[in-house]
Design a protein around this motif. Structure first.
Motif, PDB file in Angstrom:
ATOM      1  N   GLN A   1       0.826  -1.205   0.000  1.00 29.24           N
ATOM      2  CA  GLN A   1       0.000   0.000   0.000  1.00 29.24           C
ATOM      3  C   GLN A   1       0.861   1.257   0.000  1.00 29.24           C
ATOM      4  O   GLN A   1       0.566   2.240  -0.699  1.00 29.24           O
ATOM      5  CB  GLN A   1      -0.938   0.005   1.210  1.00 29.24           C
ATOM      6  N   GLN A   2       1.946   1.236   0.784  1.00 30.54           N
ATOM      7  CA  GLN A   2       2.845   2.390   0.812  1.00 30.54           C
ATOM      8  C   GLN A   2       3.489   2.610  -0.552  1.00 30.54           C
ATOM      9  O   GLN A   2       3.621   3.750  -1.013  1.00 30.54           O
ATOM     10  CB  GLN A   2       3.914   2.176   1.884  1.00 30.54           C
ATOM     11  N   ALA A   3       3.887   1.519  -1.199  1.00 30.59           N
ATOM     12  CA  ALA A   3       4.475   1.648  -2.535  1.00 30.59           C
ATOM     13  C   ALA A   3       3.454   2.221  -3.510  1.00 30.59           C
ATOM     14  O   ALA A   3       3.790   3.086  -4.334  1.00 30.59           O
ATOM     15  CB  ALA A   3       4.965   0.278  -3.018  1.00 30.59           C
ATOM     16  N   ALA A   4       2.221   1.762  -3.414  1.00 26.66           N
ATOM     17  CA  ALA A   4       1.171   2.265  -4.295  1.00 26.66           C
ATOM     18  C   ALA A   4       0.919   3.750  -4.057  1.00 26.66           C
ATOM     19  O   ALA A   4       0.762   4.532  -5.009  1.00 26.66           O
ATOM     20  CB  ALA A   4      -0.112   1.461  -4.071  1.00 26.66           C
ATOM     21  N   ASP A   5       0.902   4.151  -2.790  1.00 30.38           N
ATOM     22  CA  ASP A   5       0.673   5.566  -2.469  1.00 30.38           C
ATOM     23  C   ASP A   5       1.787   6.442  -3.033  1.00 30.38           C
ATOM     24  O   ASP A   5       1.532   7.542  -3.562  1.00 30.38           O
ATOM     25  CB  ASP A   5       0.600   5.748  -0.950  1.00 30.38           C
ATOM     26  N   GLU A   6       3.008   5.974  -2.929  1.00 28.32           N
ATOM     27  CA  GLU A   6       4.147   6.749  -3.428  1.00 28.32           C
ATOM     28  C   GLU A   6       4.091   6.916  -4.945  1.00 28.32           C
ATOM     29  O   GLU A   6       4.487   7.951  -5.483  1.00 28.32           O
ATOM     30  CB  GLU A   6       5.461   6.074  -3.032  1.00 28.32           C
ATOM     31  N   LEU A   7       3.599   5.884  -5.634  1.00 29.61           N
ATOM     32  CA  LEU A   7       3.559   5.932  -7.100  1.00 29.61           C
ATOM     33  C   LEU A   7       2.243   6.449  -7.643  1.00 29.61           C
ATOM     34  O   LEU A   7       2.098   6.647  -8.848  1.00 29.61           O
ATOM     35  CB  LEU A   7       3.834   4.535  -7.670  1.00 29.61           C
ATOM     36  N   GLY A   8       1.256   6.641  -6.770  1.00 28.41           N
ATOM     37  CA  GLY A   8      -0.038   7.136  -7.214  1.00 28.41           C
ATOM     38  C   GLY A   8      -0.842   6.110  -7.994  1.00 28.41           C
ATOM     39  O   GLY A   8      -1.526   6.442  -8.963  1.00 28.41           O
ATOM     40  N   CYS A   9      -0.734   4.850  -7.576  1.00 33.10           N
ATOM     41  CA  CYS A   9      -1.510   3.790  -8.231  1.00 33.10           C
ATOM     42  C   CYS A   9      -2.219   2.967  -7.163  1.00 33.10           C
ATOM     43  O   CYS A   9      -2.102   3.245  -5.963  1.00 33.10           O
ATOM     44  CB  CYS A   9      -0.608   2.901  -9.085  1.00 33.10           C
ATOM     45  N   SER A  10      -2.957   1.967  -7.568  1.00 34.68           N
ATOM     46  CA  SER A  10      -3.696   1.141  -6.612  1.00 34.68           C
ATOM     47  C   SER A  10      -2.796   0.058  -6.016  1.00 34.68           C
ATOM     48  O   SER A  10      -1.819  -0.371  -6.643  1.00 34.68           O
ATOM     49  CB  SER A  10      -4.899   0.486  -7.289  1.00 34.68           C
ATOM     50  N   GLN A  11      -3.156  -0.375  -4.811  1.00 38.62           N
ATOM     51  CA  GLN A  11      -2.423  -1.470  -4.175  1.00 38.62           C
ATOM     52  C   GLN A  11      -2.552  -2.743  -4.982  1.00 38.62           C
ATOM     53  O   GLN A  11      -1.622  -3.552  -5.054  1.00 38.62           O
ATOM     54  CB  GLN A  11      -2.947  -1.678  -2.746  1.00 38.62           C
ATOM     55  N   SER A  12      -3.704  -2.933  -5.629  1.00 41.73           N
ATOM     56  CA  SER A  12      -3.919  -4.141  -6.433  1.00 41.73           C
ATOM     57  C   SER A  12      -2.966  -4.184  -7.628  1.00 41.73           C
ATOM     58  O   SER A  12      -2.549  -5.269  -8.048  1.00 41.73           O
ATOM     59  CB  SER A  12      -5.374  -4.223  -6.905  1.00 41.73           C
ATOM     60  N   LYS A  13      -2.607  -3.020  -8.166  1.00 43.33           N
ATOM     61  CA  LYS A  13      -1.650  -2.997  -9.280  1.00 43.33           C
ATOM     62  C   LYS A  13      -0.292  -3.490  -8.808  1.00 43.33           C
ATOM     63  O   LYS A  13       0.351  -4.316  -9.502  1.00 43.33           O
ATOM     64  CB  LYS A  13      -1.518  -1.593  -9.850  1.00 43.33           C
ATOM     65  N   ILE A  14       0.158  -3.025  -7.654  1.00 46.45           N
ATOM     66  CA  ILE A  14       1.432  -3.488  -7.112  1.00 46.45           C
ATOM     67  C   ILE A  14       1.387  -5.001  -6.903  1.00 46.45           C
ATOM     68  O   ILE A  14       2.332  -5.727  -7.239  1.00 46.45           O
ATOM     69  CB  ILE A  14       1.752  -2.781  -5.784  1.00 46.45           C
TER      70      ILE A  14
END
Length: 287
Positions: free
Chosen positions: A31-44
């Motif tokens: 989730q933190q990685a997704a927030d940093e990149l501006g994408c969804s957690q499901s994409k990560i």
């Protein structure tokens, strides 16, 4: 036609595993990685499990986020991202394929060996065209004739993995005895199918065993499964379980190990290679 290379499916899986390791080393959850990149957690999650294509730009952004500065490592991972976007041989069948079977074909194209227990049907890599057609017509009752023929064509194309010029796939199949006796397509079709299995068993890269019904309870009673082993030690084995609702790939090391252990128990319970061939031949003559 299928080639003997590892293909985009396994490259994507390898890239995802390495990105997950880098994320965890950076102390970030998905989730933190997704927030940093501006994408969804499901994409990560899809990227890390190899279930979704990933752009070179996304990988570059992730490597920056995870503070990966080693140029050789960065270039290798970016190369995997580029290669993972190539089209596999199965892409020509596109929307004709059942859900998840593009991934299955990609795994099969890259694997060094497949160990399979078949509880009900002849393995797809050993099916004759007539057997495959009769089987698919029975299973896919809502499909058009054109759709069935495309799937038959796809199934026949898969079999090139057994004869690829470099490192032909090693196949070890254990058939439940009932598979040999079910006259899919009628006696003549089934007799030809059993003959095909006998011919395949003569190849040095193919092992066929039969598990007699008289053995009673055994480790495969809850259904068919396969274990894929890849040539690169960096690509862990995968177990596969198929069914009417789609494909399931099992990747947790301990779970895959359980399937491998079950296969070992089944091969120990099955007839040996010579006895299996004799039973197949006898069954064919009785058709």
């Amino acid at each position: 036609m299928p080639a003997g290379s590892e293909g985009p499916t396994v490259r994507l899986r390898r890239l995802g595993m390495e990105l997950r390791v880098l994320r965890e080393a950076a102390g970030l959850n998905s989730q933190q990685a997704a927030d940093e990149l501006g994408c969804s957690q499901s994409k990560i999650s899809r990227v890390e499990t190899g279930k979704s294509p990933v752009s070179v730009r996304d990988v570059r952004d992730l490597l920056g986020l995870y503070a990966v500065t080693d140029e050789e490592q960065r270039e290798r991972l970016l190369g995997l991202a580029r290669d993972s976007r190539q089209r596999g041989w199965w892409a020509e069948f596109g929307s004709w394929l059942p859900s998840g079977f593009d991934t299955y074909a990609g795994m099969e194209a890259a694997t060094a060996s497949v160990r399979a227990y078949q509880a009900q049907l002849v393995h797809g890599l050993l099916q004759t065209e007539d057997y495959a057609r009769a089987l698919l017509r029975a299973l896919r009752v809502e499909d058009t004739r054109e759709s069935v023929e495309k799937l038959v064509e796809f199934r026949m194309a898969r079999q090139a993995q057994l004869t690829r010029a470099e490192n032909p796939l090693r196949l070890w199949v254990i058939f439940e005895e009932e598979v040999l006796k079910r006259p899919v397509g009628g006696p003549a079709v089934m007799q030809a199918q059993l003959q095909r299995i006998l011919e395949a068993a003569e190849e040095p890269t193919i092992t066929i065993q039969v598990l007699p019904t008289a053995r009673g309870a055994h480790a495969g009673l809850d259904g068919s499964f396969s274990v894929f082993e890849f040539p690169d030690p960096g690509d862990p084995d995968v177990a596969y379980v198929g069914g009417p609702i789609g494909t399931v790939f099992v990747e947790k090391i301990e779970d895959v190990r359980r399937f491998a252990t079950r296969f070992d128990h089944l091969r120990a319970a099955a007839l040996d290679i010579g006895e299996s061939a004799d039973l197949i031949a006898t069954t064919a003559r009785g058709m």
